[in-house]
Design a protein around this motif. Sequence first.
Motif, PDB file in Angstrom:
ATOM      1  N   HIS A 127      -2.752 -10.175  -1.244  1.00 15.77           N
ATOM      2  CA  HIS A 127      -1.834  -9.889  -0.428  1.00 15.77           C
ATOM      3  C   HIS A 127      -2.128  -8.496   0.408  1.00 15.77           C
ATOM      4  N   GLY A 128      -3.265  -8.194   0.512  1.00 14.39           N
ATOM      5  CA  GLY A 128      -3.537  -6.981   1.503  1.00 14.39           C
ATOM      6  C   GLY A 128      -3.838  -5.599   0.720  1.00 14.39           C
ATOM      7  N   ALA A 129      -3.667  -5.453  -0.555  1.00 13.72           N
ATOM      8  CA  ALA A 129      -3.596  -4.118  -0.992  1.00 13.72           C
ATOM      9  C   ALA A 129      -5.067  -3.713  -0.778  1.00 13.72           C
ATOM     10  N   ASP A 130      -5.122  -2.295  -0.302  1.00 14.33           N
ATOM     11  CA  ASP A 130      -6.507  -1.836   0.043  1.00 14.33           C
ATOM     12  C   ASP A 130      -6.963  -0.995  -1.361  1.00 14.33           C
ATOM     13  N   PRO A 131      -8.274  -1.660  -1.673  1.00 19.73           N
ATOM     14  CA  PRO A 131      -8.845  -0.970  -3.049  1.00 19.73           C
ATOM     15  C   PRO A 131      -9.567   0.511  -2.723  1.00 19.73           C
ATOM     16  N   ASN A 132      -9.731   0.662  -1.203  1.00 22.84           N
ATOM     17  CA  ASN A 132     -10.465   1.801  -0.872  1.00 22.84           C
ATOM     18  C   ASN A 132      -9.645   3.024  -0.162  1.00 22.84           C
ATOM     19  N   MET A 133      -8.324   2.869  -0.719  1.00 20.54           N
ATOM     20  CA  MET A 133      -7.384   3.835  -0.353  1.00 20.54           C
ATOM     21  C   MET A 133      -7.309   4.969  -1.465  1.00 20.54           C
ATOM     22  N   ALA A 134      -7.790   6.493  -1.099  1.00 21.79           N
ATOM     23  CA  ALA A 134      -7.661   7.442  -2.053  1.00 21.79           C
ATOM     24  C   ALA A 134      -6.219   7.614  -2.824  1.00 21.79           C
ATOM     25  N   CYS A 135      -6.304   7.696  -3.781  1.00 17.38           N
ATOM     26  CA  CYS A 135      -5.053   7.665  -4.676  1.00 17.38           C
ATOM     27  C   CYS A 135      -4.980   8.901  -5.533  1.00 17.38           C
ATOM     28  N   SER A 136      -5.638   9.904  -5.291  1.00 15.07           N
ATOM     29  CA  SER A 136      -5.557  11.390  -6.002  1.00 15.07           C
ATOM     30  C   SER A 136      -5.764  12.558  -5.125  1.00 15.07           C
ATOM     31  N   ASN A 137      -4.872  13.498  -5.254  1.00 19.48           N
ATOM     32  CA  ASN A 137      -5.260  14.884  -4.703  1.00 19.48           C
ATOM     33  C   ASN A 137      -6.440  15.698  -5.365  1.00 19.48           C
ATOM     34  N   ASP A 138      -6.904  15.363  -6.629  1.00 19.35           N
ATOM     35  CA  ASP A 138      -7.745  16.390  -7.464  1.00 19.35           C
ATOM     36  C   ASP A 138      -9.249  15.901  -6.976  1.00 19.35           C
ATOM     37  N   TRP A 139      -9.660  14.507  -6.875  1.00 17.51           N
ATOM     38  CA  TRP A 139     -10.742  14.283  -6.538  1.00 17.51           C
ATOM     39  C   TRP A 139     -10.639  12.727  -6.068  1.00 17.51           C
ATOM     40  N   PRO A 140     -11.530  12.412  -5.331  1.00 14.65           N
ATOM     41  CA  PRO A 140     -11.510  10.967  -4.791  1.00 14.65           C
ATOM     42  C   PRO A 140     -11.528   9.742  -5.627  1.00 14.65           C
ATOM     43  N   GLN A 141     -10.164   9.656  -6.033  1.00 15.15           N
ATOM     44  CA  GLN A 141     -10.084   8.446  -7.268  1.00 15.15           C
ATOM     45  C   GLN A 141      -9.416   7.361  -6.522  1.00 15.15           C
ATOM     46  N   ILE A 156     -13.907  -4.658  -8.882  1.00 18.70           N
ATOM     47  CA  ILE A 156     -15.290  -3.817  -8.694  1.00 18.70           C
ATOM     48  C   ILE A 156     -15.898  -4.627  -7.498  1.00 18.70           C
ATOM     49  N   GLU A 157     -15.831  -5.732  -7.404  1.00 16.06           N
ATOM     50  CA  GLU A 157     -16.352  -6.543  -6.211  1.00 16.06           C
ATOM     51  C   GLU A 157     -15.857  -6.238  -4.854  1.00 16.06           C
ATOM     52  N   VAL A 158     -14.732  -5.652  -4.668  1.00 20.41           N
ATOM     53  CA  VAL A 158     -13.967  -5.637  -3.460  1.00 20.41           C
ATOM     54  C   VAL A 158     -13.855  -3.979  -2.925  1.00 20.41           C
ATOM     55  N   THR A 159     -14.511  -3.103  -3.815  1.00 17.28           N
ATOM     56  CA  THR A 159     -14.446  -1.893  -3.686  1.00 17.28           C
ATOM     57  C   THR A 159     -15.554  -1.177  -2.821  1.00 17.28           C
ATOM     58  N   ASP A 160     -15.419  -0.595  -2.027  1.00 19.16           N
ATOM     59  CA  ASP A 160     -16.580  -0.073  -0.994  1.00 19.16           C
ATOM     60  C   ASP A 160     -17.268   0.914  -1.926  1.00 19.16           C
ATOM     61  N   ARG A 161     -18.541   0.648  -1.683  1.00 16.55           N
ATOM     62  CA  ARG A 161     -19.602   1.189  -2.857  1.00 16.55           C
ATOM     63  C   ARG A 161     -19.900   2.767  -2.374  1.00 16.55           C
ATOM     64  N   ASN A 220       0.734  -1.330  -0.283  1.00 13.94           N
ATOM     65  CA  ASN A 220      -0.120   0.117  -0.058  1.00 13.94           C
ATOM     66  C   ASN A 220       0.780   1.279   0.019  1.00 13.94           C
ATOM     67  N   THR A 221       2.054   1.293  -0.160  1.00 15.97           N
ATOM     68  CA  THR A 221       3.048   2.303  -0.665  1.00 15.97           C
ATOM     69  C   THR A 221       2.177   3.301  -1.684  1.00 15.97           C
ATOM     70  N   GLN A 222       2.562   4.635  -1.226  1.00 15.78           N
ATOM     71  CA  GLN A 222       1.874   5.619  -2.191  1.00 15.78           C
ATOM     72  C   GLN A 222       3.180   6.559  -2.701  1.00 15.78           C
ATOM     73  N   ALA A 223       2.884   6.964  -3.842  1.00 13.67           N
ATOM     74  CA  ALA A 223       3.795   7.814  -4.517  1.00 13.67           C
ATOM     75  C   ALA A 223       3.313   9.290  -4.151  1.00 13.67           C
ATOM     76  N   ASP A 224       4.244  10.351  -4.568  1.00 15.79           N
ATOM     77  CA  ASP A 224       4.071  11.667  -4.046  1.00 15.79           C
ATOM     78  C   ASP A 224       2.630  12.202  -4.328  1.00 15.79           C
TER      79      ASP A 224
END
Length: 298
Positions: free
Chosen positions: A101-115, A130-135, A73-77
């Motif tokens: 191996h535990g990657a979080d599909p619900n971690m926000a990945c953008s500063n612009d809008w919740p992507q 699609i199945e594992v993402t928080d609705r 779940n490391t994140q870039a700049d």
Amino acid sequence: MNVHVPLLFWTICLPPGVDNGHTEGHSDIVRILVNVCNLEAQDDHKISPLFVAAQYGQGECLELLINAGANVNTQADDLATPLLIASQEGHQACVDLLLDHGADPNMACSNDWPQFPIHAAAEFGHVRLIEVTDRTCDRGEGMVSPLYVAIHSDQTSSVELLLNEGYSPDAQDYEDPLGFPSPLSMALYHTSTKPCSESIKLLLAAGATLNAEEWTHALATDRTDLLELILDYRWIPRPEAFTKNFSAPHHHGKMVFKLQEMRELICVALGQVDFASCWLSVLLKKGLEPSLLLHPHM
């Protein structure tokens, strides 16, 4: 940075099959380096070796790094995660490996809008993501439904998958920064000069609401194909039905127009008299009560 880390980055970036003078391939080099490198070392953009492996679709190297303890779940700049970048690049095997191996599909990945990674996955139809993402990303306030991304990318298979999984055909009213109040309005815009897309049919079949903007696309034109398509999926009730708390959602296999949709239709029609020679006959043949159109302009 550990002297071995640049070598680790460089080795992971090599495409499979590159001849380095090693017949066993570069994954064997990575197998050695993970034991002597700082796995969480980052470049100037906070990108780690595991992120690079996910980006380049290096599944074997990715698995070696994960098994050695690298953070999935490391994140870039810019907040991008390995799961996001693997989805963007269409590396399904890496997406599956990260999720396993535990990657979080619900971690926000953008500063612009919740992507979320699902927005990238919508470009490629990754069913499992699609199945594992928080609705909440579908209808939550300030969120952007992945349906917008699928339609923008003209990924009909993703549109169908999302709708089948229960994602709302209306999503959320989100005009900024996308500029469209609904997935259907976006789909209509993208096909304004082309035949109606399969995405439009899917959205209509799923019950997408028709507001003034959608009706304008159908009536403010000398084309009738969109209006005819809409009426293939919807039934126009008699006016008296609306005075009797009419609630039947379907009629002869078609969804029934809601009262607000009919009001929007009439309002837009009365503002598009110049095109009446095109849309009037279509609406009358489909059962529109002529008295609804009584207006000085008509």
